[in-house]
Design a protein around this motif. Sequence first.
Motif, PDB file in Angstrom:
ATOM      1  N   SER A  33      38.834  58.328  33.897  1.00 35.53           N
ATOM      2  CA  SER A  33      39.292  59.638  33.431  1.00 35.53           C
ATOM      3  C   SER A  33      40.688  59.967  33.961  1.00 35.53           C
ATOM      4  O   SER A  33      41.402  60.761  33.364  1.00 35.53           O
ATOM      5  N   LEU A  34      41.082  59.337  35.066  1.00 35.19           N
ATOM      6  CA  LEU A  34      42.423  59.535  35.619  1.00 35.19           C
ATOM      7  C   LEU A  34      43.434  58.532  35.064  1.00 35.19           C
ATOM      8  O   LEU A  34      44.592  58.536  35.458  1.00 35.19           O
ATOM      9  N   GLY A  35      42.988  57.661  34.170  1.00 35.59           N
ATOM     10  CA  GLY A  35      43.897  56.737  33.513  1.00 35.59           C
ATOM     11  C   GLY A  35      43.966  55.352  34.120  1.00 35.59           C
ATOM     12  O   GLY A  35      44.748  54.513  33.670  1.00 35.59           O
ATOM     13  N   HIS A  36      43.149  55.091  35.139  1.00 40.89           N
ATOM     14  CA  HIS A  36      43.122  53.765  35.758  1.00 40.89           C
ATOM     15  C   HIS A  36      42.245  52.841  34.906  1.00 40.89           C
ATOM     16  O   HIS A  36      41.425  53.299  34.118  1.00 40.89           O
ATOM     17  N   THR A  37      42.411  51.543  35.084  1.00 40.35           N
ATOM     18  CA  THR A  37      41.683  50.553  34.291  1.00 40.35           C
ATOM     19  C   THR A  37      40.687  49.809  35.167  1.00 40.35           C
ATOM     20  O   THR A  37      41.056  49.295  36.223  1.00 40.35           O
ATOM     21  N   ILE A  38      39.434  49.751  34.728  1.00 39.65           N
ATOM     22  CA  ILE A  38      38.421  48.936  35.397  1.00 39.65           C
ATOM     23  C   ILE A  38      38.557  47.530  34.828  1.00 39.65           C
ATOM     24  O   ILE A  38      38.308  47.299  33.645  1.00 39.65           O
ATOM     25  N   LEU A  39      38.986  46.595  35.669  1.00 41.90           N
ATOM     26  CA  LEU A  39      39.186  45.219  35.211  1.00 41.90           C
ATOM     27  C   LEU A  39      37.912  44.397  35.291  1.00 41.90           C
ATOM     28  O   LEU A  39      37.716  43.473  34.500  1.00 41.90           O
ATOM     29  N   ALA A  40      37.047  44.714  36.276  1.00 44.09           N
ATOM     30  CA  ALA A  40      35.819  43.930  36.442  1.00 44.09           C
ATOM     31  C   ALA A  40      34.799  44.731  37.228  1.00 44.09           C
ATOM     32  O   ALA A  40      35.155  45.559  38.069  1.00 44.09           O
ATOM     33  N   THR A  41      33.536  44.476  36.931  1.00 42.71           N
ATOM     34  CA  THR A  41      32.417  44.997  37.702  1.00 42.71           C
ATOM     35  C   THR A  41      31.539  43.805  38.037  1.00 42.71           C
ATOM     36  O   THR A  41      31.061  43.123  37.135  1.00 42.71           O
ATOM     37  N   GLU A  42      31.376  43.540  39.326  1.00 47.33           N
ATOM     38  CA  GLU A  42      30.590  42.373  39.753  1.00 47.33           C
ATOM     39  C   GLU A  42      29.426  42.839  40.605  1.00 47.33           C
ATOM     40  O   GLU A  42      29.575  43.735  41.418  1.00 47.33           O
ATOM     41  N   GLU A  43      28.282  42.210  40.417  1.00 52.55           N
ATOM     42  CA  GLU A  43      27.152  42.455  41.302  1.00 52.55           C
ATOM     43  C   GLU A  43      27.353  41.601  42.545  1.00 52.55           C
ATOM     44  O   GLU A  43      27.700  40.431  42.456  1.00 52.55           O
ATOM     45  N   ARG A  94      24.663  46.290  45.806  1.00 52.19           N
ATOM     46  CA  ARG A  94      26.112  46.473  45.952  1.00 52.19           C
ATOM     47  C   ARG A  94      26.828  45.926  44.719  1.00 52.19           C
ATOM     48  O   ARG A  94      26.388  44.958  44.111  1.00 52.19           O
ATOM     49  N   HIS A  95      27.923  46.583  44.380  1.00 58.05           N
ATOM     50  CA  HIS A  95      28.787  46.141  43.297  1.00 58.05           C
ATOM     51  C   HIS A  95      30.224  46.165  43.792  1.00 58.05           C
ATOM     52  O   HIS A  95      30.555  46.914  44.715  1.00 58.05           O
ATOM     53  N   ILE A  96      31.054  45.371  43.137  1.00 60.96           N
ATOM     54  CA  ILE A  96      32.484  45.378  43.427  1.00 60.96           C
ATOM     55  C   ILE A  96      33.205  45.731  42.136  1.00 60.96           C
ATOM     56  O   ILE A  96      33.054  45.046  41.124  1.00 60.96           O
ATOM     57  N   LEU A  97      33.955  46.813  42.190  1.00 63.87           N
ATOM     58  CA  LEU A  97      34.784  47.233  41.061  1.00 63.87           C
ATOM     59  C   LEU A  97      36.213  46.787  41.339  1.00 63.87           C
ATOM     60  O   LEU A  97      36.719  47.013  42.445  1.00 63.87           O
ATOM     61  N   THR A  98      36.848  46.209  40.363  1.00 65.23           N
ATOM     62  CA  THR A  98      38.269  45.908  40.474  1.00 65.23           C
ATOM     63  C   THR A  98      38.989  46.887  39.554  1.00 65.23           C
ATOM     64  O   THR A  98      38.735  46.919  38.353  1.00 65.23           O
ATOM     65  N   ILE A  99      39.858  47.696  40.173  1.00 67.53           N
ATOM     66  CA  ILE A  99      40.555  48.767  39.461  1.00 67.53           C
ATOM     67  C   ILE A  99      42.051  48.496  39.513  1.00 67.53           C
ATOM     68  O   ILE A  99      42.599  48.182  40.562  1.00 67.53           O
ATOM     69  N   ARG A 100      42.715  48.606  38.351  1.00 69.95           N
ATOM     70  CA  ARG A 100      44.178  48.542  38.319  1.00 69.95           C
ATOM     71  C   ARG A 100      44.676  49.981  38.206  1.00 69.95           C
ATOM     72  O   ARG A 100      44.316  50.715  37.291  1.00 69.95           O
ATOM     73  N   LYS A 101      45.540  50.361  39.167  1.00 68.59           N
ATOM     74  CA  LYS A 101      46.089  51.720  39.147  1.00 68.59           C
ATOM     75  C   LYS A 101      46.998  51.866  37.932  1.00 68.59           C
ATOM     76  O   LYS A 101      47.749  50.951  37.581  1.00 68.59           O
TER      77      LYS A 101
END
Length: 84
Positions: A57-67, A73-80
């Motif tokens: 919603s703030l305009g960042h991009t979720i590049l990956a979601t890994e279990e 636990r999950h790991i989100l990779t976010i590009r600002k």
Amino acid sequence: MKEPDAPPLLLDITSETCPMTFVRTRLALDGMPAGGLLRVTLRGEEPLKNVTRSAQSLGHTILATEEAAGDGRHILTIRKKEEG
């Protein structure tokens, strides 16, 4: 010539609960350069949904979601987002 991408910033918020999960994520993103990568480790479905939704919603991009390790636990990779 473009500079090589910096390594991602790592943020572990597995001990946090909502809404602090996104507060900590946003503080990390706010301190990063545009286009930077943030890898967020979190625990549980609610933080996963909330951090993903709030970052987008703030305009960042979720590049990956890994279990991670099958323990919730999950790991989100976010590009600002880029400036402008």
